[in-house]
Design a protein around this motif. Structure first.
Motif, PDB file in Angstrom:
ATOM      1  N   MET A 156      13.542  -3.166  -6.024  1.00 56.60           N
ATOM      2  CA  MET A 156      13.346  -4.608  -6.179  1.00 56.60           C
ATOM      3  C   MET A 156      12.060  -5.002  -5.467  1.00 56.60           C
ATOM      4  N   SER A 157      11.161  -5.675  -6.189  1.00 63.40           N
ATOM      5  CA  SER A 157       9.923  -6.159  -5.587  1.00 63.40           C
ATOM      6  C   SER A 157      10.218  -7.383  -4.725  1.00 63.40           C
ATOM      7  N   VAL A 158       9.459  -7.522  -3.639  1.00 66.64           N
ATOM      8  CA  VAL A 158       9.619  -8.645  -2.715  1.00 66.64           C
ATOM      9  C   VAL A 158       8.329  -9.457  -2.735  1.00 66.64           C
ATOM     10  N   THR A 159       8.435 -10.728  -3.091  1.00 70.45           N
ATOM     11  CA  THR A 159       7.279 -11.622  -3.123  1.00 70.45           C
ATOM     12  C   THR A 159       7.614 -12.914  -2.394  1.00 70.45           C
ATOM     13  N   LYS A 160       6.562 -13.564  -1.869  1.00 70.71           N
ATOM     14  CA  LYS A 160       6.713 -14.852  -1.198  1.00 70.71           C
ATOM     15  C   LYS A 160       5.463 -15.676  -1.460  1.00 70.71           C
ATOM     16  N   ASP A 161       5.682 -16.863  -2.003  1.00 70.04           N
ATOM     17  CA  ASP A 161       4.579 -17.763  -2.339  1.00 70.04           C
ATOM     18  C   ASP A 161       3.575 -17.088  -3.266  1.00 70.04           C
ATOM     19  N   GLY A 162       4.084 -16.285  -4.203  1.00 68.83           N
ATOM     20  CA  GLY A 162       3.226 -15.603  -5.158  1.00 68.83           C
ATOM     21  C   GLY A 162       2.489 -14.404  -4.596  1.00 68.83           C
ATOM     22  N   ARG A 163       2.792 -14.019  -3.370  1.00 68.31           N
ATOM     23  CA  ARG A 163       2.119 -12.893  -2.719  1.00 68.31           C
ATOM     24  C   ARG A 163       3.096 -11.738  -2.568  1.00 68.31           C
ATOM     25  N   SER A 164       2.665 -10.546  -3.004  1.00 66.44           N
ATOM     26  CA  SER A 164       3.523  -9.369  -2.939  1.00 66.44           C
ATOM     27  C   SER A 164       3.633  -8.869  -1.507  1.00 66.44           C
ATOM     28  N   LEU A 165       4.864  -8.700  -1.051  1.00 60.59           N
ATOM     29  CA  LEU A 165       5.120  -8.173   0.290  1.00 60.59           C
ATOM     30  C   LEU A 165       5.541  -6.724   0.263  1.00 60.59           C
ATOM     31  N   GLY A 166       5.729  -6.166  -0.926  1.00 61.33           N
ATOM     32  CA  GLY A 166       6.158  -4.777  -1.032  1.00 61.33           C
ATOM     33  C   GLY A 166       7.407  -4.653  -1.885  1.00 61.33           C
ATOM     34  N   SER A 167       8.261  -3.720  -1.537  1.00 61.35           N
ATOM     35  CA  SER A 167       9.475  -3.473  -2.325  1.00 61.35           C
ATOM     36  C   SER A 167      10.564  -2.901  -1.436  1.00 61.35           C
ATOM     37  N   VAL A 168      11.803  -3.035  -1.909  1.00 57.02           N
ATOM     38  CA  VAL A 168      12.965  -2.453  -1.249  1.00 57.02           C
ATOM     39  C   VAL A 168      13.725  -1.639  -2.300  1.00 57.02           C
ATOM     40  N   LEU A 219      13.285  12.860   4.844  1.00 59.23           N
ATOM     41  CA  LEU A 219      12.071  12.357   5.480  1.00 59.23           C
ATOM     42  C   LEU A 219      12.111  12.639   6.980  1.00 59.23           C
ATOM     43  N   PRO A 220      10.959  12.786   7.618  1.00 61.33           N
ATOM     44  CA  PRO A 220      10.942  13.005   9.077  1.00 61.33           C
ATOM     45  C   PRO A 220      11.340  11.747   9.829  1.00 61.33           C
ATOM     46  N   SER A 221      11.645  11.900  11.108  1.00 66.06           N
ATOM     47  CA  SER A 221      12.083  10.757  11.919  1.00 66.06           C
ATOM     48  C   SER A 221      10.965   9.751  12.149  1.00 66.06           C
ATOM     49  N   ASN A 222       9.705  10.186  12.031  1.00 61.48           N
ATOM     50  CA  ASN A 222       8.560   9.282  12.228  1.00 61.48           C
ATOM     51  C   ASN A 222       7.965   8.851  10.896  1.00 61.48           C
ATOM     52  N   ALA A 223       8.812   8.669   9.889  1.00 55.54           N
ATOM     53  CA  ALA A 223       8.318   8.326   8.549  1.00 55.54           C
ATOM     54  C   ALA A 223       7.758   6.908   8.488  1.00 55.54           C
ATOM     55  N   VAL A 224       8.248   6.008   9.323  1.00 55.70           N
ATOM     56  CA  VAL A 224       7.785   4.613   9.276  1.00 55.70           C
ATOM     57  C   VAL A 224       6.299   4.551   9.618  1.00 55.70           C
ATOM     58  N   GLY A 225       5.536   3.860   8.765  1.00 55.82           N
ATOM     59  CA  GLY A 225       4.105   3.740   8.950  1.00 55.82           C
ATOM     60  C   GLY A 225       3.290   4.726   8.141  1.00 55.82           C
ATOM     61  N   LYS A 226       3.943   5.720   7.543  1.00 56.34           N
ATOM     62  CA  LYS A 226       3.230   6.716   6.740  1.00 56.34           C
ATOM     63  C   LYS A 226       3.344   6.374   5.255  1.00 56.34           C
ATOM     64  N   SER A 227       2.347   6.803   4.499  1.00 57.13           N
ATOM     65  CA  SER A 227       2.356   6.559   3.063  1.00 57.13           C
ATOM     66  C   SER A 227       3.175   7.630   2.355  1.00 57.13           C
ATOM     67  N   LEU A 228       3.507   7.354   1.088  1.00 62.61           N
ATOM     68  CA  LEU A 228       4.273   8.330   0.300  1.00 62.61           C
ATOM     69  C   LEU A 228       3.501   9.629   0.155  1.00 62.61           C
ATOM     70  N   ARG A 229       2.179   9.542   0.031  1.00 63.43           N
ATOM     71  CA  ARG A 229       1.377  10.762  -0.100  1.00 63.43           C
ATOM     72  C   ARG A 229       1.456  11.588   1.182  1.00 63.43           C
ATOM     73  N   HIS A 254       0.819  -1.210   0.000  1.00 65.69           N
ATOM     74  CA  HIS A 254       0.000   0.000   0.000  1.00 65.69           C
ATOM     75  C   HIS A 254       0.858   1.267   0.000  1.00 65.69           C
ATOM     76  N   LEU A 255       2.143   1.131  -0.322  1.00 67.80           N
ATOM     77  CA  LEU A 255       3.080   2.257  -0.430  1.00 67.80           C
ATOM     78  C   LEU A 255       3.261   2.974   0.904  1.00 67.80           C
ATOM     79  N   ARG A 256       3.201   2.216   1.993  1.00 63.45           N
ATOM     80  CA  ARG A 256       3.546   2.760   3.301  1.00 63.45           C
ATOM     81  C   ARG A 256       4.975   2.361   3.656  1.00 63.45           C
ATOM     82  N   VAL A 257       5.686   3.277   4.263  1.00 65.07           N
ATOM     83  CA  VAL A 257       7.088   3.028   4.624  1.00 65.07           C
ATOM     84  C   VAL A 257       7.125   2.059   5.804  1.00 65.07           C
ATOM     85  N   THR A 258       7.787   0.933   5.600  1.00 71.53           N
ATOM     86  CA  THR A 258       7.937  -0.042   6.681  1.00 71.53           C
ATOM     87  C   THR A 258       9.338  -0.021   7.276  1.00 71.53           C
ATOM     88  N   LEU A 259      10.284   0.531   6.531  1.00 68.21           N
ATOM     89  CA  LEU A 259      11.657   0.584   7.032  1.00 68.21           C
ATOM     90  C   LEU A 259      12.414   1.633   6.245  1.00 68.21           C
TER      91      LEU A 259
END
Length: 550
Positions: A306-318, A261-271, A245-250
């Motif tokens: 690079m997209s990250v997938t597992k068992d055919g399911r998209s986990l996001g990107s790095v 980016l702000p220090s509390n960027a994790v959990g927020k979307s790009l928008r 969902h284009l939210r920053v996880t790391l």
């Protein structure tokens, strides 16, 4: 001597022990509730029974008569024993008005003082509750015995008279074990079933968590987390991870600094973080180019996603980010040296052709033609030098135009200086920035014009420099094919050059041009000419601006 540590319990084992402890606590709580309910039921039911029996005895005429008899114990004993056998209570005790026991089913109590439950109350009032004695705790009911009221003639009138004694009926309270047995005949079965279900649920939960943690133990998971943190924050490159969902996880410190980016960027979307344009396209995967060049807040970034997938399911990107601002600066300086080398090569080529022409004329004996040819070359050079130096008084910019004129001529492109050009001597730093911007724009214009030039329509590039009290404006027009309308607004943000725009590749020439203009408090834009070709207009302030200003 080395001490061998015991094997640490596994995650499944720890969960099993924890769940087992929870089950035991629940079972103890259930047992406690059962005991409390049993005690409440006993007190309610047996309390009514002993109270009713005590009231029946206290209202018995035989009991009233026996209390007044000189030998109350012998007279009341049969009645008390009969009542004891019929009711099933534990004890029946009768005391006189002074509180002395005069008859009891337990003969050892005769002559002792009766223990009243309500110590400060009126003995004419009844009382029920628990009393602790030598034989244990009993649930007792104490009811006063009152004589019959008589009228003036001495005959009974149905009213109550004086307090002549007290009847106490007691029922021994059951022990904890007896209460557990009596609480429910199926309590042990229920507790056993609950224990088995709890153990089974604990085992299944442990297996599920084991699968979800990929068979890793807690210490191994903690070690991986520590290693990941050390790796991410020890990298010289920025790392940004997004979920589907284009939210920053790391994001590590370098990535946060490069993207501002702000220090509390994790959990927020790009928008929410205000990331738009080309940067968002690269992070979201809409632009799948390798080594994508993005200009962000005065920095030139090279990004790989690079997209990250597992068992055919998209986990996001790095996405990894590398700061290439200094490299771009070095490339710009290298470009200056390359431009100088190209200029020297072009001039060498031009002089060689001229020398060959002079040598040929001498060999065929046309000495007068040699003099005429040399004079023409001299007049052309003086005319060119005079045209540039008369309108451009800054030596750095003038020298650049002279050099670019030779390079353009080699590519069959005419480089013209507009008659409206006026440029005074500038500060060395500003002069260097203007030379860089002008050099990039002229190179792009020459590349574009050279592609479209024909013998009937010669290629040309025109340079116009305008200066006022606060700014310098650079206008570079060319006879090339122009810039596609869909790229006119994005060409600088995307880092296209005019040549690369036609080929669909990306560069940083125009991106660096915009970066320099913005640092100087200006901007650069491109428009298409009505007669064909493009016009690049760059403006820069002659005043000093803060470093890194946009």
């Amino acid at each position: 001597m080395a001490v061998r540590l015991g094997r640490r319990p596994t995650l499944a084992g720890q969960l099993l022990v924890l769940q087992l402890a929870i089950v035991v606590i629940v079972l103890v709580a259930v047992a406690a509730v059962s005991l409390a309910q049993s005690a409440a039921t006993f007190n309610r039911v047996e309390g009514r029974r002993v109270t009713l029996l005590a009231e029946q005895l206290s209202s018995s005429p035989a009991l009233r008569f026996g209390i007044r008899n000189p030998a109350p114990a012998e007279m009341l004993a049969p009645a008390l024993q009969t009542s004891l056998a019929q009711s099933g209570v534990t004890s029946i005790t009768v005391a006189n008005s002074e509180g002395k026991v005069i008859a009891a089913t337990n003969p050892t109590l005769i002559g002792s003082d009766l223990t009243y439950g309500d110590q400060a109350g009126d003995k004419r009032r009844g009382w029920s509750g628990e009393l602790r004695g030598d034989g244990g705790t009993e649930l007792v009911a104490q009811v006063p015995v009152l004589s019959e009221g008589r009228n003036a003639n001495g005959t009974p009138d149905g009213s109550l008279g004086d307090h002549i004694g007290t009847v106490m009926v007691g029922e021994r309270a059951p022990s904890v074990l007896q209460r557990l047995r009596g609480a429910s005949s199926y309590l042990a079965i229920y507790l056993g079933i609950a224990c088995v279900l709890g153990l089974l649920g604990s085992w299944l939960l442990a297996r599920r968590i084991k699968r979800q943690t990929l068979g890793l133990e807690p210490r191994e998971i903690a070690g991986l987390a520590e290693h990941r943190e050390a790796m991410l924050y020890g990298l010289a490159e920025g790392v940004v991870a997004l979920d589907p969902h284009l939210r920053v996880t790391l994001v590590n410190d370098v990535g946060r600094r490069l993207l501002d980016l702000p220090s509390n960027a994790v959990g927020k979307s790009l928008r929410e973080l205000g990331v738009e344009g080309r940067l968002r396209d690269v992070l979201a995967g809409e632009d799948e180019a390798r080594d994508a060049v993005v200009v962000r807040r005065g920095r030139v970034l090279v990004m790989n996603r690079m997209s990250v997938t597992k068992d055919g399911r998209s986990l996001g990107s790095v996405t990894t980010l590398r700061d290439r601002t200094e490299l771009a600066q070095l490339e710009r300086e290298l470009g200056s040296f390359r431009s100088s080398a190209e200029l020297l090569r072009a001039q060498t080529h031009e002089f060689a052709n001229q020398l060959h022409t002079i040598s040929g004329l001498i060999q065929i004996g046309e000495y007068d033609e040699v003099v005429t040819y040399v004079g023409a070359l001299n007049r052309y050079r003086e005319s060119l030098d005079l045209t540039v130096t008369r309108r451009v008084h800054d030596t750095t910019v003038a020298a650049l135009l002279m050099a670019k004129s030779s390079l353009a001529a080699e590519r069959r492109v005419e480089l013209r200086v507009s008659e409206r050009t006026t440029l005074l001597r500038l500060d060395p730093a500003l002069s260097a920035d203007i030379a860089t911007v002008l050099g990039n724009l002229v190179d792009n214009a020459v590349d574009a014009a050279a592609q479209s030039g024909t013998p009937l329509s010669p290629a040309w590039v025109e340079v116009e420099l305008r200066q006022d009290a606060t700014s310098v404006e650079i206008v570079v027009r060319d006879s090339g094919p122009g810039v596609a309308p869909e790229l006119a607004q994005e060409v600088f943000a995307h880092g296209f050059t005019t040549k690369a725009a036609a080929e669909g590749e990306r560069g940083i020439g125009l991106a660096m041009t915009r970066l320099i203009c913005r640092r100087r408090g200006g901007e650069v834009a491109v428009t298409n000419l009505t007669e064909g070709g493009a016009a690049f207009v760059a403006r820069m302030s002659t005043q000093r601006t803060p470093e890194g200003a946009r």
